[in-house]
Design an enzyme around this catalytic site. Structure first.
Site, PDB file in Angstrom:
ATOM      1  N   ARG A  50       0.818  -1.223   0.000  1.00  0.00           N
ATOM      2  CA  ARG A  50       0.000   0.000   0.000  1.00  0.00           C
ATOM      3  C   ARG A  50       0.853   1.276   0.000  1.00  0.00           C
ATOM      4  NH1 ARG A  50      -4.182  -0.393   4.675  1.00  0.00           N
ATOM      5  NH2 ARG A  50      -2.403  -1.396   5.667  1.00  0.00           N
ATOM      6  N   ASN A  90      -6.519  -2.624   1.483  1.00  0.00           N
ATOM      7  CA  ASN A  90      -6.515  -4.088   1.554  1.00  0.00           C
ATOM      8  C   ASN A  90      -7.948  -4.556   1.744  1.00  0.00           C
ATOM      9  OD1 ASN A  90      -3.730  -4.364   1.404  1.00  0.00           O
ATOM     10  ND2 ASN A  90      -3.455  -4.422   3.631  1.00  0.00           N
TER      11      ASN A  90
END
Length: 800
Positions: free
Chosen positions: A21, A39
């Site tokens: 990320r 996520n």
């Protein structure tokens, strides 16, 4: 919104807990894009907005620049309506569904963390548990998904404010690094005696000696020139104390990522001898660890491909050619009768801190009882290793599951010998798999597999299942992986051998599931086919030590016509006696005598055997058994043929580890094939029988003629190559098959596998060998999955 476009991107694979990320966040900023990343239950979901050219460049860079621990299985993108947001953000994870994504294996310390560890100005200076999203423990600390700190053993350590700030900052490489820690808030290390009692560090080391710090390999130049540093940091003192003891010849058990290693100075002959004596490991080679490539080059020949493996994030043990065997400081007792050393580089920060200029090579072998999984529990280590070691170097970061070191070598490309740390649990792709499958593997070198929806998750190396402790860990690891990956098997696959512990386990625990038995050598060939995505028929050369045949006998020298769902036994070695069964495997002289009695029943040659005087009574007893026709087990094993030749040449009459006689026979042959001996192919139709007894007779003639043993060893290897080549040509003439698959433990023999591959390719065959999983029984589970999935798909009811 003009020329602005917006796309959604779905990424599956190992993309959580590896810095994915923040990578996407910074990549979006670099390309001037807006949107978000999160996520979710399937992996990573992204929405991103900007010009078409920037979006295309962004997509391209995701693949090219992904974090080192990421393993992308698939990327899908599709157009959606622009919304005109003005920033890119990281959204909180969507936990509305149970996470079903992949887990990263443990990986070696990265260069950034190494530099910080060696910087006296850094707050993690010499800290043995430094890590970030690009390195450190994963698979061995996670208890359940999702991969959040709460579900790892790191939940026992509450982050200090500084570590928490790093953890929360998307521009920091420790953003959501679950093992993140420092000396203030993280795990610690301490030294104990062999009973587990803590040692007083101040009793045997002067911590004011800056030279002890400066001697650590590659330590930053600031240390060497700055006498104001003073005392060693408290958190590293036990490590430096242990180094002092190792230099005195002491032996230690050192707790690492996936368990304990037994450690001593590899340049100290007495220390290595003591380790062997205490561990009851007289001959099997010991792995060594060296601090850097410069030291490796000092002792070993290293190709560029071998260097790549050594310094890769996996950091496997790599088998390297020993430069000056026994004359370079490393004692011969490390790897007796071997021309290669198993070498690895440090992969944890603690490992780096064990070395200095007077301690350049350490024995670093698995802390276990022979054949069992590596020990990882602190109490068990004291109970089972306390008689072997003088000290324990212990830490309090709990290990959830054991994970031994992977082992590889490089032929023309990397070859897997043991698949474990750094590779497990990265899945292999097998599109044929639809339904959830558990493949139980074999009994030796066990690795099991769970498979579903095109992915095969192979376990770490378990070992041999013949002890209660191994079986306990085997059962536990299966239960853990079923829970971890949320794959509840509907189909359970096992070996046909009714006495294999893995078979008994499958039949008992999963009696209410659909059970499928797969013949051992079919699984070997199917495993290699699965690696290469092969379907249809191939010529399968399955050469190993033991495998239960469909006729109830012991197979092992098999030439099959195989497809994933079925096989035909097209040729095999002649059945010959295996006196004593398992005892014969451990005492190859028995096999050598039995084969000689079959080859030359009337010859008066027994007293010429190199081991006659030491085994005269046992030889005569065995001779009586063979001559009277008393029933003994029979085998068509290629591995046993190698054992027989090794015994006849006087190389090894008894073995102390699996494959020892054959390994030393290969060592004697060196790197050359000799002129083939004669052999006979019997019968007029399949299965053809390859009679090796003329080979045995010819070897005796060479011995009587005074031929050197190494020349006989070369001729024998050349004979096996010629035998396989001739039969492959015969099959091609009759059936038109062009693809040859080689599998089984015998193909760990480098001289044989390379020599045969070269000859087959010279005759125009397409040759396939293992690269991702071991050619030994550690690869069986993958083959079992492939056979079962294809049988279900094609509705085949028989397996041979």
């Amino acid at each position: 919104m003009g020329d602005r476009e917006r796309i959604a991107i779905r990424i599956n694979g190992i993309v959580q807990g590896v810095g994915f990320r923040p990578f996407i966040f910074n990549l979006a900023l670099e390309h001037g894009l807006t949107g978000w990343v999160t996520n979710d239950s399937a992996g990573v979901l992204i929405e991103v907005e900007g010009s078409g050219s920037k979006l295309n460049a962004f997509l391209k860079d995701i693949k090219l620049k992904a974090p080192p621990l990421a393993h992308i299985v698939s990327i899908k993108s599709w157009s959606i309506d622009p919304i005109g947001d003005n920033e890119f953000i990281i959204r909180a994870s969507d936990r509305s569904e149970k996470v079903k994504t992949l887990i990263s294996p443990d990986m070696a310390l990265c260069e950034d963390c190494y530099r910080e560890m060696m910087d006296p100005q850094d707050r993690r200076y010499l800290y043995p548990f430094i890590n970030c999203t690009n390195c450190g423990p994963r698979f061995t600390i996670i208890e359940e998904m999702p991969y959040d700190r709460l579900y790892t053993t790191m939940r026992e350590f509450i982050m200090c404010p500084e570590c928490q700030r790093e953890y929360d900052d998307p521009k920091n490489r420790r953003f959501h690094a679950q093992p993140n820690a420092c000396p203030v808030c993280g795990p610690e290390v301490w030294l104990t005696d062999r009973t587990g009692k803590r040692v007083d560090e101040r009793s045997s080391l002067d911590y004011g000696l800056v030279d002890e710090v400066a001697a650590t390999y590659e330590l930053c130049e600031k240390v060497k020139g700055d006498k104001s540093i003073g005392l060693l940091p408290e958190w590293v003192r036990p490590i430096f104390q242990l180094k002092t003891e190792l230099k005195k010849g002491k032996i230690a058990a050192v707790k690492g990522l996936g368990g304990y290693h037994l450690v001593c100075d590899a340049l100290n002959r007495e220390a290595v001898q003591n380790l062997r004596k205490r561990k009851y490991r007289p001959d099997k080679p010991l792995a060594v660890m060296m601090p850097n490539l410069d030291v490796v080059r000092r002792y070993c020949q290293v190709s560029s491909e071998e260097e790549k493996l050594l310094i890769s994030p996996v950091r496997p043990i790599v088998l390297l050619k020993w430069k000056a065997k026994g004359y370079d400081g490393i004692t011969l007792e490390v790897a007796p009768a071997q021309s290669r050393l198993g070498v690895m580089l440090p992969y944890t920060p603690l490992h780096y801190l064990l070395f200095d200029e007077s301690l350049p090579v350490l024995v670093m072998t698995s802390g276990n009882i022979s054949g069992e999984p590596i020990i990882y529990d602190d109490q068990e280590a004291v109970e089972r290793l306390g008689d072997i070691v003088d000290y324990f170097l212990v830490h309090n970061r709990r290990i959830v599951r054991p994970c031994d070191d992977s082992v590889q070598r490089v032929d023309n490309s990397p070859v897997m010998i043991r698949r474990s740390r750094g590779y497990a649990p990265i899945p292999l792709r097998l599109p044929a798999v639809k339904e959830p499958i558990l493949a139980c593997g074999g009994e030796m070198n066990n690795i099991f597999a769970l498979a579903e929806k095109g992915l095969v998750f192979m376990s770490q190396h378990i070992g041999d299942l013949k002890t209660k402790n191994s079986l306990y860990h085997y059962r536990r690891m299966i239960d853990e992986m079923v829970k971890l990956f949320e794959i509840e098997p509907e189909i359970v696959v096992h070996d046909l051998h009714p006495e294999y512990i893995s078979t008994k386990f499958a039949l008992k625990k999963y009696k209410d599931k659909r059970l499928i038995g797969v013949q051992h050598h079919h699984a070997h060939i199917a495993s290699c086919m699965a690696e290469h995505g092969l379907d249809g028929q191939v010529i399968g050369l399955a050469f190993d030590g033991t495998g239960y045949g469909t006729d109830g006998k012991i197979w092992g020298g098999e030439i099959l016509i195989a497809s994933p769902e079925k096989f035909e036994r097209w040729a095999h070695l002649k059945y010959l006696p295996l006196p004593g069964g398992d005892k014969g495997v451990k005492e190859p002289w028995r096999i050598g005598v039995a084969y000689l009695l079959k080859a030359l029943p009337d010859a008066d040659w027994l007293q010429e055997l190199p081991f006659w005087y030491s085994l005269k009574d046992e030889i005569n007893m065995l001779k009586t058994i063979i001559e009277k026709g008393i029933k003994v087990p029979e085998t068509s094993s290629m591995g046993r043929l190698f054992d027989a030749v090794a015994a006849i040449l006087g190389i090894r009459t008894r073995i102390s580890y699996e494959g020892q006689a054959a390994i030393e026979l290969e060592e004697l042959a060196g790197e050359e094939l000799g002129e083939p001996y004669p052999f006979i192919v019997e019968d007029d139709s399949p299965p053809f029988v390859i009679n090796p007894l003329p080979i045995i007779s010819a070897i005796i003639r060479d011995l009587r003629a005074g031929k050197k043993a190494y020349k006989i060893a070369r001729r024998f290897h050349g004979t096996v190559v010629e035998m396989a080549l001739n039969l492959c040509i015969k099959i091609r003439q009759e059936l038109g098959l062009q693809r040859v698959v080689m599998s089984g433990g015998v193909f760990q023999n480098r001289l044989l596998s390379l020599g045969l591959k070269k000859c087959l390719e010279g005759e125009g065959f397409e040759v396939f060998q293992h690269c991702q999983v071991p050619t030994n029984d550690g690869g069986l589970a993958l083959g079992q999955v492939y056979v079962a999935s294809q049988c279900i798909l094609k509705k085949e009811d028989t397996f041979g």
